[in-house]
Design an enzyme around this catalytic site. Structure first.
Site, mmCIF file in Angstrom:
data_model
loop_
_atom_site.group_PDB
_atom_site.id
_atom_site.type_symbol
_atom_site.label_atom_id
_atom_site.label_comp_id
_atom_site.label_asym_id
_atom_site.label_seq_id
_atom_site.Cartn_x
_atom_site.Cartn_y
_atom_site.Cartn_z
ATOM 1 N N ASP A 162 0.829 -1.210 0.000
ATOM 2 C CA ASP A 162 0.000 0.000 0.000
ATOM 3 C C ASP A 162 0.857 1.251 0.000
ATOM 4 O O ASP A 162 0.548 2.242 -0.676
ATOM 5 C CB ASP A 162 -0.917 0.008 1.227
ATOM 6 N N GLU A 271 -9.595 0.022 3.637
ATOM 7 C CA GLU A 271 -9.007 1.133 2.895
ATOM 8 C C GLU A 271 -7.608 0.733 2.416
ATOM 9 O O GLU A 271 -6.937 -0.094 3.042
ATOM 10 C CB GLU A 271 -8.905 2.392 3.765
ATOM 11 N N CYS A 272 -7.168 1.361 1.322
ATOM 12 C CA CYS A 272 -5.851 1.046 0.771
ATOM 13 C C CYS A 272 -4.736 1.865 1.408
ATOM 14 O O CYS A 272 -3.564 1.606 1.170
ATOM 15 C CB CYS A 272 -5.843 1.282 -0.735
ATOM 16 N N GLY A 273 -5.104 2.872 2.190
ATOM 17 C CA GLY A 273 -4.073 3.656 2.854
ATOM 18 C C GLY A 273 -4.118 5.136 2.549
ATOM 19 O O GLY A 273 -3.720 5.950 3.376
#
Length: 299
Positions: A162, A271-273
């Protein structure tokens, strides 16, 4: 300045650096925002601003933001909500051609579906919009990425993946483009951490204002707009997908499942970050450096 004031400044940061009376906003501009007109919002004013914007149609939210926020961009993975925003902005551009258009930021992780890459080209052709593409640092292809980090990094080290593929490229985009405010495609109906987002938020760690113009829309409203306005969309949505990310971490959504249930299915993440606290990744880098006995990098 009284604590309830809102101020807008132009130029570099004061040498005194005295922003103690400002509760929220561009309190400590980063190098990417220090030369921009700075918007300093108290928490009270931010609350007032959100209360007013909450009652507006997304088009009116976008009209306001386009005039009010300097260095405004849209960050998008070309999901349905982001595509609606692009279409709405194109209509606003036609109303006020004297204003500069909002340009797009696209994070190319090198692992998007081919349908996503095809959609990017269709959007560029349809709306004549400039798309700034940011890839992982120092690589251009999937092969180069895997030579550096190995195959399936998203499985062997999800946090590192990420950071390399998404978080660092976005921060590089903010810095290089001198982003002051950014439009996102997040909506409360997507659930999880997005369930309580405001229309306007302050990302104090990264020094930008985040705007969620369709925060209070449902998936049904977004889909209806796409249909009625013939907005181009990802072909995968006709195959059971509702939220599309990297091909290795996206699957179709089952009957009755949440809109983003197909993202990172079976993993403890939503969430991806890029919408998480930056400190989470700073801490991760510090941990990695300590394990290797290296000097801890600056966050």
């Amino acid at each position: 300045m009284a604590s309830n004031d809102t101020r807008m400044e132009t130029g570099s940061q004061s040498s005194s650096g005295d922003h103690g009376s400002v509760d929220s906003g561009f309190v400590s501009p980063s190098s990417s925002t220090v030369d921009l007109p700075r918007i300093s919002l108290t928490r009270a004013h931010l609350k007032h601003l959100n209360k007013q914007l909450e009652a507006l149609d997304p088009m009116d939210v976008l009209r306001f933001c386009r005039v009010f926020f300097p260095q405004l961009y849209q960050s998008t993975a070309f999901g349905l909500t982001g595509l609606v925003t692009v279409d709405m902005l194109s209509k606003i551009d036609a109303e006020t051609p004297q204003l500069p258009p909002v340009e797009l930021i696209f994070l190319d992780t090198l692992y998007h579906f081919q349908e996503t890459y095809d959609l990017v080209e269709r959007v560029k052709a349809r709306y004549n919009v400039k798309v700034h593409v940011f890839k992982p640092a120092d690589v251009e292809t999937t092969q180069q990425f895997e030579q550096l980090y190995g195959e399936k990094l998203w499985e062997t080290s999800s946090e590192l993946y990420d950071w390399i593929a998404k978080v660092e490229p976005l921060e590089r985009a903010y810095s290089q483009l001198k982003v002051g405010a950014v439009l996102t495609g997040r909506r409360r109906s997507q659930g999880a951490a997005r369930g309580s987002i405001d229309v306007v938020e302050v990302d104090e760690e990264r020094g930008v204002i985040k705007i969620n113009p369709l925060a209070n829309w449902t998936f049904a409203q977004v889909k209806q707009y796409v249909t009625e306005n013939q907005v181009p969309y990802n072909a995968l949505l006709d195959q059971g997908y509702k939220s599309v990310g990297d091909w290795h971490s996206t699957v179709p959504v089952g009957e009755g499942e949440d809109e983003r249930a197909g993202r990172w299915k079976g993993q403890d993440k939503t969430e991806c970050g890029i919408h998480n606290k930056k400190s989470r990744y700073a801490q991760f880098l510090e941990q990695m450096a300590r394990q290797k006995g290296q000097e801890v990098p600056a966050a």
